[in-house]
Design a protein around this motif. Structure first.
Motif, short mmCIF file in Angstrom:
data_model
loop_
_atom_site.label_atom_id
_atom_site.label_comp_id
_atom_site.label_asym_id
_atom_site.label_seq_id
_atom_site.Cartn_x
_atom_site.Cartn_y
_atom_site.Cartn_z
N MET A 1 33.96 31.85 49.62
CA MET A 1 35.42 31.79 49.54
C MET A 1 35.83 30.58 48.72
O MET A 1 35.19 29.54 48.74
N SER A 110 41.75 32.71 51.25
CA SER A 110 41.47 33.36 49.96
C SER A 110 42.04 34.76 49.82
O SER A 110 42.34 35.20 48.71
N ASN A 111 42.18 35.49 50.93
CA ASN A 111 42.71 36.84 50.78
C ASN A 111 44.20 36.86 50.48
O ASN A 111 44.71 37.85 49.96
N TRP A 114 44.10 35.59 46.66
CA TRP A 114 43.49 36.57 45.76
C TRP A 114 44.51 37.08 44.74
O TRP A 114 45.55 37.60 45.10
N ASP A 330 35.16 35.26 41.64
CA ASP A 330 35.31 36.65 42.07
C ASP A 330 34.85 37.64 41.00
O ASP A 330 34.97 38.84 41.20
N HIS A 514 36.42 39.72 50.53
CA HIS A 514 37.68 39.90 49.82
C HIS A 514 37.85 41.36 49.43
O HIS A 514 37.52 41.75 48.31
#
Length: 653
Positions: A1, A110-111, A114, A330, A514
């Motif tokens: 993350m 992080s979500n 994102w 990512d 994620h």
């Protein structure tokens, strides 16, 4: 993350050299102000200076206090614009292209961070993202040991195909649904940081008033984060020496060469973040090396090297020749190995990875690490790799938002208060899963802290229940799950007024924390807001466990939030995800079926059930209880047996 540290702590309240009237950084061109509520505007000037604030047809005069701060409350405005906001003192400031609409804080880890550019169908979504009245203020990442008066940086951006890729994906899809229903400007204040726990988003004063946390916060020293960083770097370097790793002072270019002797290097199993293995707390540069064997038939021919996602940046070599480099934690790495580079027999991959904060290394699923040859042979690369450390970052990688509590509240939330808002959406909890039981206290404490400090009553606070993640349950019930306990803590937080929870167990990905499907996440958050705030729809949630009764070998479950009624949402035609246990607390998969708006559960293995659990695992992939409106049921349990995370508490290093 992602936990990228973009600025180290400021040790005291920002000292403004006043004189000229100043506004906080969030008051900039293209901003969105909240409609139908009194509008808070504030700033700084000389002590005792006369200041005039004008907006639309309003104008108010005031005088700064002895510290030079001024605050004014403008009357509520209807949705509209564009307008100009003017502030006059010894100088004059004009904020242009200001809209009035709905303003929501988007926060978490992080979500929430994102970006739309990494979401499902990103290219098509970005091409269609032409909503200039949806705007985002992206708060620059920063940590601080004391509450700050202003954020480190940020600006308001209108949503267009040129800018949308940097919007929070969850926030964008939330805003898009609101905009399409309400037809008013939508402002998103995006303040999030990957990998962070809730304690860093909570104020010191809130902890001091909490029976659960006041002893913890009492041990928090006065922090000089720069000195702390230097000390941590020394300790990290000493820890590496204990592993016989000496950070080199000279160039390490030879580490990429096939002929380099790496036999003395330690090994690490990849994929997997290096913090979870032998390099806990390290940020900096680490090299990984792996040999693989190529057949005579594939020697000299093109091939494809796949390494999955790497956190954060990599430069990759095959037999000493660079084949590619990529930035972005990512992004999947796929590199072409040109003809003439591979040889029959032993070949060497070397990957130089730079991590700027948080989890580092090759972290994707095992199947993502593979060489595909010209003959379509697939050479698996998951397993042991040799590694060595080239550089330890300043601070040793340990000075970040989770180093101490309150750091992000101080730097990335306190400066936004008291900006007038409609409410907040929140996606976080993964980093608290190991202390899920304590999250029952920590999460409501944070929400109440925000509301108290904002002074705007119990404003709407809607959050995302954790998606499915990690391995599936397999042949037998899992029995214990920290993630299930975290979801339970989130569900219990609904006891706070004006809260709502979006269930997302059906959008997770087993090997990716994620999930790319941010569309459904934003849509479900928007459904809550449209129902509770804007009275635009009737159903906003899936079935929620209400009660159980046991009769013989069966359990009968009732639910709220039925909508149009309970349904089985997949091709199998029977309910999955249920488990039952007797007094021995041993769980067995159960048969389950609908009986009107009840669910009946039983198992041939349990003659007298006393507990039912649904979706009680890290990855409840098989849950299929929904209502007719398409909202999934939240995981639950009917027992209160001791959980795996009880007794795990937050501590200061």
């Amino acid at each position: 993350m992602r936990k990228l540290v973009l600025s180290l702590a400021v040790l005291c309240m920002t000292a403004y050299a006043y004189g000229n009237v100043k506004l906080p950084k969030i008051f900039t061109d293209n901003m969105v102000l909240q409609r139908n509520k009194p509008i808070q505007v504030w700033g700084w000037a000389d002590a005792g200076e006369n200041v005039t604030v004008s907006f639309n047809k309003q104008s108010k005069k005031l005088k700064t206090d002895k510290t030079g701060k001024w605050t004014v409350t403008l009357a509520a405005e209807a949705a509209g614009g564009p307008y100009e906001l003017t502030v006059k003192g010894k100088n004059s400031l004009t904020v242009k292209n200001v809209l009035v609409g709905e303003v929501w804080v988007c926060s978490g880890q992080s979500n929430m961070e994102w970006p739309l550019s990494a979401a499902k169908n990103a290219t098509l979504e970005i091409q269609a993202a032409n909503f200039p009245e949806i705007r985002q203020f992206l708060v620059q990442k920063s940590i601080a040991s004391t509450p700050q008066a202003d954020v480190a940086g940020g600006d308001w951006r209108s949503c267009t195909p040129e800018t949308a890729g940097n919007f929070t994906a969850v926030g964008y899809f939330f805003a898009r649904d609101l905009y399409n229903k309400l037809h008013v400007p939508i402002g998103l204040i995006h303040t999030s940081w990957g990998g962070t726990h809730s304690e860093t988003w909570t104020s010191r004063e809130a902890f001091e008033k909490s029976e659960e946390f006041k002893s913890m916060i009492g041990t928090l020293p006065t922090i000089d984060l720069e000195s702390y960083a230097a000390q941590r770097k020394e300790r990290t370097t000493a820890k590496l020496k204990e592993m016989n790793i000496i950070v080199p002072a000279t160039n390490v270019a030879a580490w990429s060469e096939a002929a380099f002797d790496d036999q003395s290097w330690p090994t690490m199993s990849l994929p997997g973040a290096w913090e979870n293995q032998r390099l806990d707390g390290l940020d900096g540069i680490v090299w990984f090396r792996r040999t693989f064997t190529v057949s005579d038939a594939d020697a000299g021919k093109e091939a494809v090297l796949s390494l999955g996602a790497i956190d954060d940046m990599d430069e990759t070599f095959v037999n000493g020749t660079p084949v590619g480099k990529t930035a972005g934690y990512d992004r999947k790495r796929t590199y072409r190995i040109p003809a003439g580079l591979l040889k029959a027999g032993k070949n060497v991959i070397a990957v130089r990875v730079e991590d700027t904060g948080g989890g580092g290394g090759l972290w994707d699923e095992p199947a993502a690490l593979v060489v595909t040859t010209a003959s379509e042979a697939r050479i698996a690369l998951a397993g042991p790799w040799k590694f060595n450390v080239e550089r330890v970052a300043d601070g040793g990688g340990s000075v970040g938002p989770n180093s101490f509590p309150t750091l992000l509240f101080n730097a990335m939330l306190n400066p936004l208060i008291p900006y007038t808002i409609a409410g907040a959406i929140w996606y976080q909890g993964e980093s608290n899963a190991g202390r899920a039981y304590q999250y029952r206290t920590a999460f409501p404490l944070m929400i109440k802290d925000w509301r108290s400090r904002w002074g705007q009553g119990d404003f709407p606070f809607y959050f995302v229940q954790l998606a499915a993640y990690e391995a599936t349950r397999g042949a037998n019930p899992q029995g214990t799950s920290a993630w299930a306990e975290l979801r339970e803590a989130q569900r219990m937080t609904l006891s706070l007024p004006n809260t709502g929870m979006a269930v997302t167990t059906d959008v997770g990905e087993a090997y990716d924390i994620h999930p790319r499907n941010k569309q459904d996440v934003g849509k479900r958050l928007a459904a809550i807001a449209l129902n509770k705030v804007y009275a635009q729809n009737n159903v906003y949630s899936g079935p929620s466990y209400q009660s159980v009764r046991f009769e013989g070998n069966k359990a009968f479950l009732t639910f709220t939030e039925l909508g149009g009624g309970l349904v089985i949402q997949d091709k199998y035609g029977y309910l999955r995800g249920f488990e039952v246990a007797g007094e021995d607390k041993k769980f067995y998969y159960a048969k389950a079926w609908l009986q009107g708006n009840e669910v009946v559960v039983s198992s041939d293995e349990v003659a007298k059930p006393v507990s039912v659990r649904f979706g009680w695992s890290d990855n409840p992939w098989d849950d299929n209880l929904y209502n007719k409106e398409g909202f999934p049921a939240s995981p639950f349990r009917t027992d209160t047996w001791r959980g795996v995370t009880e007794g795990q508490v937050f501590t200061i290093e």
